[in-house]
Design a protein around this motif. Structure first.
Motif, PDB file in Angstrom:
ATOM      1  N   THR A  86       0.759  -1.466   0.025  1.00  0.00           N
ATOM      2  CA  THR A  86      -0.084  -0.097   0.025  1.00  0.00           C
ATOM      3  C   THR A  86       0.870   1.193   0.040  1.00  0.00           C
ATOM      4  O   THR A  86       0.379   2.193  -0.393  1.00  0.00           O
ATOM      5  N   ARG A 116       1.249   7.554   0.797  1.00  0.00           N
ATOM      6  CA  ARG A 116      -0.187   6.978   0.139  1.00  0.00           C
ATOM      7  C   ARG A 116      -0.720   7.683  -0.673  1.00  0.00           C
ATOM      8  O   ARG A 116      -1.755   7.315  -0.926  1.00  0.00           O
ATOM      9  N   VAL A 120      -5.053   6.223  -4.337  1.00  0.00           N
ATOM     10  CA  VAL A 120      -6.052   6.989  -3.803  1.00  0.00           C
ATOM     11  C   VAL A 120      -7.548   7.295  -4.658  1.00  0.00           C
ATOM     12  O   VAL A 120      -8.269   7.811  -4.380  1.00  0.00           O
ATOM     13  N   THR A 286      -6.346   2.917   3.416  1.00  0.00           N
ATOM     14  CA  THR A 286      -6.974   4.552   3.264  1.00  0.00           C
ATOM     15  C   THR A 286      -8.125   4.285   3.655  1.00  0.00           C
ATOM     16  O   THR A 286      -9.102   4.221   2.622  1.00  0.00           O
ATOM     17  N   ASN A 289     -11.020   8.989   1.519  1.00  0.00           N
ATOM     18  CA  ASN A 289     -10.221   9.904   0.674  1.00  0.00           C
ATOM     19  C   ASN A 289     -11.484  10.687  -0.137  1.00  0.00           C
ATOM     20  O   ASN A 289     -12.026  10.210  -1.241  1.00  0.00           O
ATOM     21  N   THR A 318      -5.152   7.810   6.342  1.00  0.00           N
ATOM     22  CA  THR A 318      -4.670   6.653   6.012  1.00  0.00           C
ATOM     23  C   THR A 318      -4.060   6.071   7.306  1.00  0.00           C
ATOM     24  O   THR A 318      -3.710   6.751   8.273  1.00  0.00           O
ATOM     25  N   ASN A 333      -1.448   7.210  11.999  1.00  0.00           N
ATOM     26  CA  ASN A 333      -2.040   7.626  10.852  1.00  0.00           C
ATOM     27  C   ASN A 333      -1.788   8.929  10.420  1.00  0.00           C
ATOM     28  O   ASN A 333      -1.017   9.481  11.044  1.00  0.00           O
TER      29      ASN A 333
END
Length: 704
Positions: A86, A116, A120, A286, A289, A318, A333
Motif C-alpha cells: 500500500t 500513500r 487514492v 486508506t 479520501n 490513512t 495515521n
C-alpha cells in the motif's frame, strides 16, 4: 473463411479462460493535455517531456493488476518501481518526490509525506493520467520531481444513458487467493445537463509469492476491501458558460489477520504466517479520501478573455501497521484536510495567420491541515496548518506554427502555524529511550519567486526540439523534522523549503507512419534537498544538503503494420550530494530516491478485429552504488545492493458478441521469485520481502 475460423477459435480457446476483443493498444500520447498549463492545449506546444497514459492503456493494464502503482510503473519512464504494497515509498519521479492530483485537486501530503498518495482512486474511474516530468510550480507545493494528475472519466456522448459493466476475478495457484472486483460506469446527456457515475468494488484474496508463501502482512494489499465512487454533474448555461460539480470517494481497508515472521536481510524473506496473530486493532489502508470540486468556465468573460474557477475540498486519512519503535507501540495515521480555490484568467493578446500570443494569470489559494497521530490519540507530529496564497502569470507565443515560447512566474507566500506538542518517547535499536520533550510551536513564514521558461521548435514531423527551465517550491517532510525534535522550539530547527531548478533538453518526432520516438536529458539542482539517511544508532533522520540529480530517458514505438505494434523505453538517473555547503559533491544520494535503470518493453498483436494479444516486460537493472560498513558488514538504509530482475505480463482479449468482452491477464507469467527493489535498498530485515507470484485476472465486460 480464415477470419471466421480464427474468431471461432478465439471464442472457444479453453473453458477456464476466455479472451476479449480490444482495440490495438497504442503508446502514442493523446493530442490534447491540460496539466502542463492548466488549460487544454496541443501536446506539440508543450516544451517539456510529458507522458500521457490513455484510457485504453489503463484498461489493458487493469486486466493484469488493478493497483494504480503497478499500472504506472509499466507506463511511465523515470518513475521508480512499486513496492507491491500500500505504500509507494521509493516510487519517486526523476529521483524526487511527485505531486499527485485528481482533476487538479492535490492528494499528496507534503507536510507529512506518508507515501500513500498514489493509491487514492480506483483505475476504473480514470480516463487518462497526465505526467509532467521535472520540477514544476504550476500546482503549488510538493512537485519537486513532477506531477501525476489523474483525469477522471466524463460523458462523451449525446445519449441519455450509456455505460460499461465489468466483473472480474483474480487468483493464484494456491488456496485462499481468490479475489473479486466489479465496476459500473454510467454517463449521458439530457438537454443541457450531463452526468457521469462510476462505482467500483474490489475484494482481494491472500497474496503469495512464487513459492506459494504468504507475503508480509506489513502494508499488505491482501484481504482488502476497496471502494470507489464518483459522481460528476455538468450544466451548459450557454455555448460559452459551463458549471460542473463532482464528488469522488475512495476507501481501502484490510482485514488481513496474519502474524509476522521477520526474515534476515538478503537471506530469508519476511513473511506472513498463522491466523489471529496480528497486533493491529485498526485495519491498515486508506479508510477515507473524499474529494469535492466545483468549477465554472466562461469562454468569453470579456473581449478575448476567458475565466476558469475551481473550488475544491479534500478529506484524507490513512492508517499504518503496528510499530514498536515508540513507547507502548501502536498504529499511526496521517490526517489531512485541504480546501482551495484557483482563479485562472486567459487573455488572447493577438491571433494572426502566422502567430498568436496569450497570457494566463490568476491566483491560487490553499489551506492544508495535516497531522500524524497514533490511533490511541497521541500526537506524533503537531497539528500543522499551512496557508498558501500564490499569484501567477504565464505568457505563451506561437510563431509560424512551428515555434512555441512559454514563460511564467509564480510568487509563493506560505505561512505555517504549528501547535505546541510533546514528542513521543522513542525506543532506539540498542534498547534505550529518547525521552519525550515539550516543543513550543509557532509560525513559520516562507516566500519565494519561482519561474519557468521553455521553447519548442517543431522543425519537421520527424524532428521536434524542446528545452526548458522550471522551478519547484515545496515544504517537504516538515512533520518528520518536527516529530524528531531535540530542540524546545521550532525556530531552532532546519525547516527551510526545497527549491528545485530543473533543466531539460529533448527531441521527439515521427518517422513515416511506423516509428515514434522521444529522447530527453535533464538536470535538477537544489541548494537544500531532503533525503532519509541512517544515523549512528540506525534510526532514520532527514539529511538537508545541496543536491544534483541528472539522467536520460527515451522511448521508441514501432508500427510496421496495422496489426502489430512494439516498442519500449529506457530510463537512467544519478544523484549526488554535498556533505556540507562547500560545493564538493562527493557523496551519492541513496537508492531510496535514485531508482535503478529501468527498461519497459511491449508487444501488441491484433491479427483479427476480434482478437488482441499483448505482452509487457519490465526489467530493473542491478544497482551497486554503495559499500557496506567495514566493521559490521551491514548496509545503511537506502544503500543496499539491488540485484536485477525481469517480469513478464500477458494480456489477451477477444470479442464474444457485439457488446460483450472477456479478457484474461496474467501477472508475473513465468512465476519469477524475486524481491522488489525496496526490499534490497532498504537493507532492513523487516523490509526484505518477496514480490507477488504468478496471478491471473479474468474480466467480463458489457458495454451499452
Amino acid at each position: 473463411m480464415k477470419k471466421v475460423l480464427l474468431s471461432a477459435a478465439c471464442l472457444g480457446t479453453t473453458t477456464a479462460f476466455a479472451q476479449i476483443k480490444d482495440t490495438l493498444q497504442t503508446k502514442n500520447v493523446e493530442e490534447i493535455v491540460m496539466t502542463a498549463s492548466r488549460k487544454k492545449e496541443n501536446i506539440k506546444e508543450v516544451p517539456s517531456s510529458i507522458t500521457v497514459v490513455g484510457e485504453k492503456q489503463i484498461q489493458s493494464q487493469l486486466t493484469v493488476n488493478s493497483d494504480i502503482t503497478s499500472i504506472l510503473q509499466y507506463t511511465v519512464p523515470s518513475l521508480g518501481t512499486n513496492s507491491g504494497q500500500t505504500s509507494n515509498t521509493g516510487q519517486t519521479l526523476r529521483g524526487r518526490q511527485v505531486l499527485v492530483l485528481i482533476d487538479g485537486i492535490p492528494q499528496s501530503t507534503p507536510l507529512r509525506n506518508g507515501a500513500r498518495d498514489l493509491r487514492v482512486i480506483d483505475p476504473s474511474a480514470i480516463e487518462r493520467v497526465e505526467v509532467i516530468k521535472g520540477a514544476s510550480s504550476i500546482y503549488g507545493n510538493g512537485a519537486d520531481g513532477g506531477i501525476i494528475n489523474y483525469i477522471t472519466k466524463r460523458n462523451k456522448t449525446n445519449q441519455k444513458i450509456s455505460g460499461i459493466s465489468q466483473i472480474g476475478f483474480t487468483g493464484q495457484q494456491s488456496g485462499g487467493t481468490l479475489g473479486v472486483r466489479a465496476s459500473q460506469l454510467l454517463s449521458g446527456k439530457i438537454n443541457k445537463f450531463d452526468y457521469t457515475l462510476s462505482l467500483a468494488y474490489e475484494r482481494t484474496g491472500y497474496m503469495k509469492d512464487a513459492n506459494k508463501v504468504y507475503l508480509t502482512p506489513t502494508y499488505s494489499t491482501a484481504k482488502m476491501d476497496n471502494y470507489n465512487g464518483m459522481l460528476k454533474l455538468g450544466y451548459d448555461i450557454n455555448e460559452n458558460q459551463r458549471v460542473e460539480a463532482s464528488y469522488i470517494g475512495y476507501s481501502s481497508r484490510s482485514n488481513l489477520n496474519l502474524g509476522l515472521k521477520t526474515g534476515i536481510y538478503g537471506v530469508t524473506p519476511t513473511i506472513g504466517e498463522g491466523e489471529g496473530k496480528s497486533l493491529e486493532t485498526t485495519p491498515q489502508g486508506t479508510p477515507k479520501n473524499h474529494n469535492i470540486r466545483v468549477s465554472y468556465d466562461n469562454k468569453n468573460l470579456f473581449a478575448g478573455t476567458s475565466l476558469n474557477v475551481n473550488l475544491y475540498y479534500q478529506d484524507f486519512k490513512t492508517v499504518y501497521g503496528y510499530s514498536d519503535t515508540f513507547f507502548n507501540g501502536g498504529q499511526s495515521n496521517v490526517l489531512s484536510k485541504k480546501a482551495g480555490a484557483r482563479f485562472n484568467f486567459d487573455t488572447q493578446l493577438w491571433n494572426s495567420q502566422n502567430s498568436q500570443g496569450e497570457i494566463m494569470y490568476g491566483t491560487d489559494i490553499l489551506n492544508d491541515q495535516t497531522v500524524q497521530k497514533l490511533e490511541d490519540g497521541r500526537f506524533w507530529t503537531p497539528n500543522m496548518s499551512m496557508t498558501n496564497i500564490a499569484p501567477f502569470v504565464l505568457a505563451k507565443i506561437d510563431l509560424f506554427k512551428k515555434l512555441t515560447i512559454k514563460g511564467g512566474l509564480r510568487y509563493e507566500n506560505i505561512k505555517v502555524n504549528v501547535d505546541d506538542f510533546n514528542t513521543l518517547s522513542v525506543i532506539k535499536n540498542d534498547g534505550t529511550f529518547t525521552k519525550s520533550i515539550f516543543v513550543d510551536g509557532g509560525k513559520l513564514n516562507y516566500n519565494a519567486l519561482v519561474g519557468n521558461i521553455g521553447i519548442r521548435y517543431n522543425i519537421e514531423p520527424y524532428i521536434n526540439l524542446f528545452g526548458s527551465f522550471s522551478q519547484a517550491y515545496s515544504i517537504n517532510e516538515l512533520g518528520r523534522i518536527l516529530r524528531t525534535s531535540t530542540s524546545e522550539t521550532i525556530k531552532n530547527l532546519e525547516t527551510k523549503p526545497i527549491i528545485v531548478n530543473n533543466y531539460e533538453l529533448g527531441a521527439t518526432g515521427q518517422i513515416s507512419n511506423w516509428l515514434n520516438y522521444e529522447l530527453t536529458s535533464y538536470v535538477s539542482t537544489s541548494k537544500l534537498g531532503a533525503t532519509f539517511v541512517q544515523s549512528a544508532d540506525r534510526a532514520l533522520v532527514i539529511k538537508r544538503a545541496p543536491e544534483i540529480v541528472y539522467g536520460v530517458e527515451g522511448f521508441l514505438h514501432f508500427t510496421p503494420v496495422k496489426w502489430l505494434q512494439f516498442g519500449g523505453s529506457y530510463s537512467w538517473m544519478e544523484g549526488i550530494t554535498s556533505p556540507d555547503d562547500n560545493g564538493n559533491y562527493s557523496a551519492k544520494i541513496n537508492n531510496s530516491r535514485i531508482s535503478a535503470p529501468k527498461v519497459l518493453a511491449y508487444l501488441q498483436v491484433k491479427p483479427i478485429p476480434e482478437l488482441f494479444i499483448g505482452v509487457d516486460m519490465l526489467h530493473s537493472f542491478r544497482q551497486n552504488r554503495f559499500e557496506p560498513n567495514t566493521k559490521n558488514g551491514l548496509y545503511a538504509y537506502g544503500e543496499g545492493y539491488v540485484p536485477d530482475y525481469t517480469v513478464f505480463n500477458l494480456k489477451v482479449s477477444c470479442e464474444v458478441y457485439k457488446n460483450w468482452k472477456v479478457s484474461l491477464g496474467i501477472e508475473n507469467f513465468f512465476n519469477r521469485l524475486y524481491q522488489p527493489s525496496i526490499a534490497w535498498w532498504a537493507a532492513r530485515d523487516s523490509d526484505f520481502v518477496n514480490s507477488l507470484g504468478k496471478r491471473g485476472t479474468l474480466v467480463l465486460e458489457y458495454k451499452f
